[in-house]
Structures are given as structure tokens and as C-alpha cells.
Design an enzyme around this catalytic site. Structure first.
Site, PDB file in Angstrom:
ATOM      1  N   LYS A 186       3.538  10.250   8.365  1.00  0.00           N
ATOM      2  CA  LYS A 186       2.821   9.854   9.585  1.00  0.00           C
ATOM      3  C   LYS A 186       3.426  10.448  10.849  1.00  0.00           C
ATOM      4  O   LYS A 186       3.147  11.585  11.199  1.00  0.00           O
ATOM      5  CB  LYS A 186       2.695   8.334   9.662  1.00  0.00           C
ATOM      6  CG  LYS A 186       1.713   7.777   8.610  1.00  0.00           C
ATOM      7  CD  LYS A 186       1.339   6.358   8.883  1.00  0.00           C
ATOM      8  CE  LYS A 186       0.376   5.804   7.838  1.00  0.00           C
ATOM      9  NZ  LYS A 186      -0.956   6.418   7.845  1.00  0.00           N
ATOM     10  N   ASP A 231       9.518   2.455   1.260  1.00  0.00           N
ATOM     11  CA  ASP A 231       8.393   3.221   1.770  1.00  0.00           C
ATOM     12  C   ASP A 231       8.350   3.006   3.284  1.00  0.00           C
ATOM     13  O   ASP A 231       7.880   1.978   3.759  1.00  0.00           O
ATOM     14  CB  ASP A 231       7.107   2.734   1.088  1.00  0.00           C
ATOM     15  CG  ASP A 231       5.851   3.403   1.623  1.00  0.00           C
ATOM     16  OD1 ASP A 231       5.883   3.946   2.740  1.00  0.00           O
ATOM     17  OD2 ASP A 231       4.809   3.344   0.936  1.00  0.00           O
ATOM     18  N   PHE A 257       0.867  -1.174   0.000  1.00  0.00           N
ATOM     19  CA  PHE A 257       0.000   0.000   0.000  1.00  0.00           C
ATOM     20  C   PHE A 257       0.903   1.222   0.000  1.00  0.00           C
ATOM     21  O   PHE A 257       1.639   1.469   0.952  1.00  0.00           O
ATOM     22  CB  PHE A 257      -0.922   0.048   1.217  1.00  0.00           C
ATOM     23  CG  PHE A 257      -1.810   1.263   1.226  1.00  0.00           C
ATOM     24  CD1 PHE A 257      -3.026   1.255   0.562  1.00  0.00           C
ATOM     25  CD2 PHE A 257      -1.414   2.431   1.868  1.00  0.00           C
ATOM     26  CE1 PHE A 257      -3.842   2.380   0.552  1.00  0.00           C
ATOM     27  CE2 PHE A 257      -2.223   3.557   1.867  1.00  0.00           C
ATOM     28  CZ  PHE A 257      -3.433   3.530   1.196  1.00  0.00           C
TER      29      PHE A 257
END
Length: 390
Positions: A251, A222, A137
Site C-alpha cells: 500500500k 501482515d 483479510f
């Protein structure tokens, strides 16, 4: 305002892209949040790993308060010290090259996709490919979405960006075979958070590094969810057998505020030139102040050691529950596969009992508590899980 009234307004005025729980959260402190009725919850999701220093950490609050009364925004047409210092902190703590600051994880991945494609074109590749892993994702903007195999099958948003090739996440031979003369990069998450907290095997990491080196391609990690201490080291790659050429993060980087970054090694630092990429809000004074404050909290060997210890306590406690079939993850990034129960029903029951978790797929609960939690809070969460799940 009553929750029912708020739900009605949300249904009328907000695009219905999220399934929201019937709870309005109004206050947070540390690892706890309170709803509009005054009910207290132990937060083991932390805004999906965003509030990793806990809710309203005093250092972040003080930095934001001071900056918001001084200068909020200028644009990237002028120098501001905070953004430059944040880029320096990111690079010196990781790959040592340069950083592009942005507003989110998917934007960081868009930057990285552009960077590795430009690098490939510089090597004479007309139609570069990026090899990605099944179960990945990488975001919901069109480039990042195209790099996400499970979501890029939705014909509602077609056509997708071409040039992505997916291989199984646990087959080093398939990965090696997919990397060739057209490969711009191998793009992977060290731990696939959104599809069940699946740890990518070390053999895949090593195979990716070897294949990229042989082909002249770049290795792109990532670390949007795994970065900033989540796995018990500042960056997840520090525990792995290979170091990337390019890394994305977001995040937890902002201490609760929206920020992302694409970071490179020195060798990849100048692939993007002036005019190749940009962002209106990125690296602004307010966000940079919050990020630097969060960095000071997280980049602490004692805290990171505690993340590993407390994460081990959480994993061991979950494994001891009869309702849990499997536990996976690293540090305080933990997934628990339920033994026969529905994850959404289980998460709803835990919410009612005062514990915030996240259902992933049909049978996995994801736990991403603040990195500042202690053993007592882990024990409290385990007690709620034991009473609720059996």
C-alpha cells in the site's frame, strides 16, 4: 467524456468486480482530488491507504520523472541500485534481516506463506498449519484468500489451499490451544482494516508470540495496511508487546505506485533459497525510486508524532457526533460505527458533500486520510460529517 458515457464503456469492457461510484477522479494534490466536472473532494481514504504521502507528492513526482526518463525496467536477472537500497531501507527500519520485493500486498503474503511453510518442512513437519484470526483479510490470490476466513467460505472458488486454522481475534486461550506441533506460523494483522478497523488486543499479540516461541513456529504480521506510518509509528508492531519474525507490507510503500515486500529477521532471512520464489516486475527501478522518495517523507519522527496527534483529533471529533456509536483504530487508521445508519448510504452522502470515506460492512465508515493532513483538514472533514450525518 461524460460520466454516463464512461460508465457505459466500463460496463461493457471491464469485468464487473467493483461497485464504482458515479464519479471520475482526474486530478489530485495533497489530501484533495477533483472530478471531471471540477468538483473538489477532501480525500479521507487515500486510495485505500496507498497515497499516504498525499496525491502527487512533489518528492515522489520528481523521483518518478527522473527515473522514467532513465531506466524503467530490467528484470531481476540484473542488479539495480534502487531495489537493493529499498530492501536495505525496509530491513534496517524494521526486522533487520532480508526482504523480498513484489508488486502488491497479496503477493507479499503469498511469499510469506511459502516462507513459513518451507521453514516448517525444514523442522520435519509434513503438513504444516498456519493459524489465522477470524475477521482477517490477507488478499485475494488463492493462498492469501485461503488465509482469509470470511472469504474462503465462497464455494465458487473451491478448493482452497489447505492448512489454515482460524481462531477468534479476541481469545488468547483459543489461539494458544490452536498452536501445536504442526504449526508453521501465526499470521495476523495488528489492526484488521478490511473488516471494520478492529484492533487486535495486546493480549492476543503476546499470546501469539508466546505460543510461537514454545512451538518453534514463526510469528507473521501482515502490515500491508498498518505499515509505513499509518498508526503513528513507522510499523504498527513498534507499539505492540511483541515483534514478528516475518512482516509483509505494501500500500503506502510506493507513494502511489504498486509495490509490496516480505521482510524477515536475520534468523529467518535465508529460509527461501534461489529458485524458491520470483517476480518479473518486482523491485524495478521506477517503483524503487518512488518508494525511496515516499520512505523519506514518512520515516520522519515529527510526521509520525503529528499522525498520532491529528489521529487523536479525528477520533475525538468523531466520538462527539451523535450519529457515531463507536470509534476504533490507531493513528490515522480510524473506523466509526454508525448509530443505526447504513454505511453505504452514509458514504454516498458524504461523497456528495465532498468527503471521500469507505463503507465497511453494514454500519462502519473507514477513514484512511493521507498522513500529511493537518488539523484544519480534519476539522473540515468533521464539519462535513456533522452536517451530513447529523
Amino acid at each position: 467524456m461524460k460520466v454516463a458515457e464512461l460508465q457505459e464503456l466500463e460496463s461493457r469492457w471491464v469485468m464487473q468486480t467493483y461497485p464504482r461510484a458515479p464519479v471520475e477522479l482526474v486530478r489530485g494534490e495533497g489530501a484533495r482530488v477533483w472530478d471531471s466536472d471540477g468538483k473538489e473532494y477532501l480525500d479521507f481514504l487515500a486510495g485505500i491507504s496507498v497515497c499516504s504521502v498525499g496525491h502527487c507528492h512533489p518528492a515522489v513526482v520528481d523521483a518518478v520523472r527522473q527515473q522514467v526518463g532513465t531506466l524503467i525496467h530490467t528484470s531481476n536477472l540484473y542488479l539495480t541500485e534502487g531495489g537493493v537500497r529499498l530492501a536495505q531501507r525496509l530491513c534496517e527500519s524494521s526486522l533487520g534481516g532480508k526482504a523480498f520485493l513484489c508488486n502488491s500486498g497479496t503477493e507479499a503474503n503469498e511469499c510469506a506463506i511459502k516462507l513459513v511453510r518451507r521453514h516448517a518442512h525444514g523442522r520435519g513437519i509434513a503438513d504444516p498449519e498456519i493459524v489465522v484470526l477470524e475477521g482477517a483479510f490477507h488478499g485475494r490470490t488463492m493462498g492469501s484468500l485461503s488465509a482469509t476466513p470470511g472469504l474462503s467460505t465462497n464455494e465458487s472458488f473451491a478448493p482452497y489451499l489447505p492448512g489454515f486454522r482460524a481462531v477468534p481475534r479476541d481469545d488468547p486461550d483459543a489461539l494458544g490451544g490452536a498452536v501445536g506441533d504442526r504449526t508453521a506460523a501465526v499470521m495476523l494483522e495488528p489492526i484488521q482494516g478490511e473488516t471494520g478497523v478492529n484492533v487486535v488486543p495486546d493480549e492476543m499479540i503476546a499470546a501469539a508470540r508466546e505460543a510461537c516461541d514454545a512451538a518453534g513456529a514463526l510469528l507473521l504480521f501482515d502490515e500491508i495496511q498498518t505499515g509505513m506510518g499509518r498508526t503513528g509509528s513507522l510499523w504498527a508492531y513498534e507499539q505492540l508487546p511483541a515483534r514478528p519474525d516475518v512482516m509483509t507490507t505494501a500500500k503506502a510503500l510506493g507513494g502511489g505506485l504498486p509495490v509490496g515486500a516480505c521482510v524477515t529477521t536475520p534468523e529467518a532471512a535465508d529460509i527461501l533459497a534461489r529458485g524458491d520464489h520470483g517476480s518479473t516486475f518486482a523491485g524495478g527501478p521506477l517503483i524503487a525510486a518512488a518508494s525511496l522518495a515516499a520512505f523519506d517523507v514518512i520515516d520522519d519522527p515529527e510526521l509520525l508524532r503529528e499522525v498520532r496527534d491529528v489521529g487523536g483529533r479525528l477520533a475525538a471529533g468523531l466520538e462527539s457526533l451523535d450519529s457515531i456509536a463507536e470509534v476504533r483504530g490507531r493513528g490515522l487508521m480510524v473506523g466509526a460505527r454508525l448509530d443505526g445508519a447504513d454505511a453505504k448510504d452514509a458514504a454516498a452522502g458524504l461523497l456528495e458533500a465532498g468527503l471521500i470515506s469507505n463503507p465497511i460492512g453494514e454500519d462502519v465508515l473507514r477513514f484512511l486520510p493521507p498522513l500529511v493532513i493537518g488539523q484544519a483538514e480534519v476539522d473540515e472533514a468533521l464539519a462535513i460529517l456533522g452536517r451530513t450525518l447529523g
